[in-house]
Scaffold this active site. Structure first.
Site, mmCIF file in Angstrom:
data_model
loop_
_atom_site.group_PDB
_atom_site.id
_atom_site.type_symbol
_atom_site.label_atom_id
_atom_site.label_comp_id
_atom_site.label_asym_id
_atom_site.label_seq_id
_atom_site.Cartn_x
_atom_site.Cartn_y
_atom_site.Cartn_z
ATOM 1 N N ARG A 28 0.838 -1.206 0.000
ATOM 2 C CA ARG A 28 0.000 0.000 0.000
ATOM 3 C C ARG A 28 0.869 1.251 0.000
ATOM 4 O O ARG A 28 0.998 1.939 -0.991
ATOM 5 C CB ARG A 28 -0.954 -0.033 1.207
ATOM 6 C CG ARG A 28 -2.136 0.938 1.097
ATOM 7 C CD ARG A 28 -1.818 2.346 1.553
ATOM 8 N NE ARG A 28 -1.359 2.433 2.928
ATOM 9 C CZ ARG A 28 -0.866 3.543 3.452
ATOM 10 N NH1 ARG A 28 -0.769 4.653 2.734
ATOM 11 N NH2 ARG A 28 -0.435 3.554 4.712
ATOM 12 N N ASP A 29 1.512 1.524 1.112
ATOM 13 C CA ASP A 29 2.328 2.727 1.224
ATOM 14 C C ASP A 29 3.530 2.672 0.292
ATOM 15 O O ASP A 29 3.966 3.695 -0.238
ATOM 16 C CB ASP A 29 2.778 2.885 2.681
ATOM 17 C CG ASP A 29 3.382 4.237 2.972
ATOM 18 O OD1 ASP A 29 3.055 5.196 2.263
ATOM 19 O OD2 ASP A 29 4.170 4.340 3.929
ATOM 20 N N HIS A 221 6.508 4.213 12.569
ATOM 21 C CA HIS A 221 6.572 4.198 11.107
ATOM 22 C C HIS A 221 7.619 5.229 10.682
ATOM 23 O O HIS A 221 7.331 6.424 10.588
ATOM 24 C CB HIS A 221 5.192 4.558 10.541
ATOM 25 C CG HIS A 221 5.082 4.483 9.061
ATOM 26 N ND1 HIS A 221 4.215 3.622 8.416
ATOM 27 C CD2 HIS A 221 5.712 5.157 8.074
ATOM 28 C CE1 HIS A 221 4.314 3.780 7.109
ATOM 29 N NE2 HIS A 221 5.223 4.706 6.881
ATOM 30 N N HIS A 223 10.613 6.796 8.140
ATOM 31 C CA HIS A 223 11.209 6.916 6.812
ATOM 32 C C HIS A 223 12.710 7.145 6.977
ATOM 33 O O HIS A 223 13.156 7.662 8.010
ATOM 34 C CB HIS A 223 10.555 8.060 6.029
ATOM 35 C CG HIS A 223 9.177 7.738 5.558
ATOM 36 N ND1 HIS A 223 8.785 7.857 4.237
ATOM 37 C CD2 HIS A 223 8.089 7.281 6.217
ATOM 38 C CE1 HIS A 223 7.512 7.501 4.110
ATOM 39 N NE2 HIS A 223 7.074 7.152 5.304
ATOM 40 N N CYS A 254 5.567 9.631 -0.071
ATOM 41 C CA CYS A 254 4.249 10.191 0.195
ATOM 42 C C CYS A 254 3.904 11.135 -0.936
ATOM 43 O O CYS A 254 4.649 12.084 -1.201
ATOM 44 C CB CYS A 254 4.217 10.934 1.529
ATOM 45 S SG CYS A 254 2.629 11.728 1.863
ATOM 46 N N ASN A 263 10.405 4.272 2.870
ATOM 47 C CA ASN A 263 10.175 3.723 4.196
ATOM 48 C C ASN A 263 11.382 2.913 4.657
ATOM 49 O O ASN A 263 12.231 2.510 3.862
ATOM 50 C CB ASN A 263 8.963 2.781 4.162
ATOM 51 C CG ASN A 263 7.659 3.508 3.968
ATOM 52 O OD1 ASN A 263 7.216 4.238 4.840
ATOM 53 N ND2 ASN A 263 7.024 3.300 2.823
#
Length: 313
Positions: A28-29, A221, A223, A254, A263
């Site tokens: 997803r991300d 989470h 990065h 993003c 990430n």
């Protein structure tokens, strides 16, 4: 020079959890920022490969309006292709009640809402103020909980914002506490542009605890914009956090914050955790092979250092 798979040598450190649950966000991300649309069948195979490597939580897709994230416009086609993944949690992102309706209609049992600790990012990402976005999430969370659906609350820009600069800890705590008060089961703290450092991580986690948010409900989470993702993760582990978000191959960014780079790579995380003797249930070789396969599909090498090291041995 090759790397024997007797490495990394296991040398446990004190005061760390025995096991960490990796919340895999690559499908997803990781993929949402890809410029070329990835075929649905490739996404489905990617998720199946991730699950086969031992990952038990794989974020599958997002039920946002297709015009905002075209890469994930195939959510209704993709999610049914994952029905055979017994025992694997498949969270999906939902921005509002319409997204929730779409997710529930397909049988989703884990959802996530995506908030912001800063006003500028809330306006750019959700076209709302922070408080207006919380009001939008309120019926989503309430309906999900009434149906016994697990809810994760993402909070972005927890450590810095490209427009507003430093984000005060008390500001993050206010929004985080508001998300949890809506009824979220879990909170994911997002270092969206990768500017966090370990002391900042410790300060925020301590402040959240003091505000009544238990450590066992918190995930992190990070990065890796400034190469701090693993050191920040270690700081969180030392605080007692046992849920860490990561993206296979280090994919991601993003679409609404151009300074956000990839990430934390799942392989890099697993290598560190294996060296610390922390269980994850993940087969690192199988995961590396999956990221090499996906890199071939995307037509470029994986940014993960561990993937690069292990794939040439």
């Amino acid at each position: 020079m090759t790397t024997p798979r007797t490495l990394p040598m296991t040398v446990p450190a004190p005061d760390l959890p025995a096991r960490v649950r990796i919340h895999e966000v690559g499908a997803r991300d990781g993929l949402q920022n890809e410029k070329s649309v990835v075929p649905t069948e490739v996404k489905a195979e990617f998720i199946h490969r991730l699950a086969a490597s031992g990952l038990t939580t794989v974020e599958a897709t997002s039920f946002v309006h297709p015009k905002w994230v075209p890469q994930l416009a195939d959510a209704e086609d993709l999610f049914p292709r994952l029905a055979d993944l017994d025992g694997v949690a498949l969270p999906v992102l939902v921005p509002n009640e319409r997204g929730l309706d779409r997710a529930l209609a397909l049988g989703a049992r884990r959802i996530a809402v995506f908030g912001s600790a800063t006003e500028t990012f809330a306006a750019r990402n959700l076209n709302r103020t922070v408080d207006e976005s919380l009001a939008m999430f309120e019926p989503v969370v309430a309906r999900a909980k009434a149906d016994d659906v697990h809810v994760r609350g993402y909070l972005s820009m927890c450590f810095g914002d490209p427009w507003e600069g430093p984000v005060p800890v008390h500001q993050v705590v206010r929004v985080a506490k508001a998300l949890m008060d809506l009824g979220c089961d879990e909170l994911s703290l997002g270092d969206t542009i990768g500017v966090a450092t370990p002391g900042h991580v410790q300060a925020l986690l301590t402040a959240l605890n003091e505000a009544g948010v238990p450590t066992d409900t918190i995930g992190v989470h990070f990065h890796d914009t400034y190469g701090q993702a693993l050191s920040n993760t270690l700081a969180a582990l030392r605080h007692g956090v046992t849920t860490v978000d990561a993206s296979a191959g280090g994919l991601g960014g993003c679409p609404y914050a151009k300074s956000a780079t990839g990430n934390l790579a799942t392989e890099d995380l697993v290598w560190m955790l294996q060296g610390l003797g922390i269980e994850t249930g993940v087969d690192l070789d199988a995961l590396t092979a999956t990221s090499v396969w996906l890199a071939d599909q995307l037509g470029r090498p994986s940014p993960s250092r561990t993937v690069r090291a292990l794939s040439v041995r």
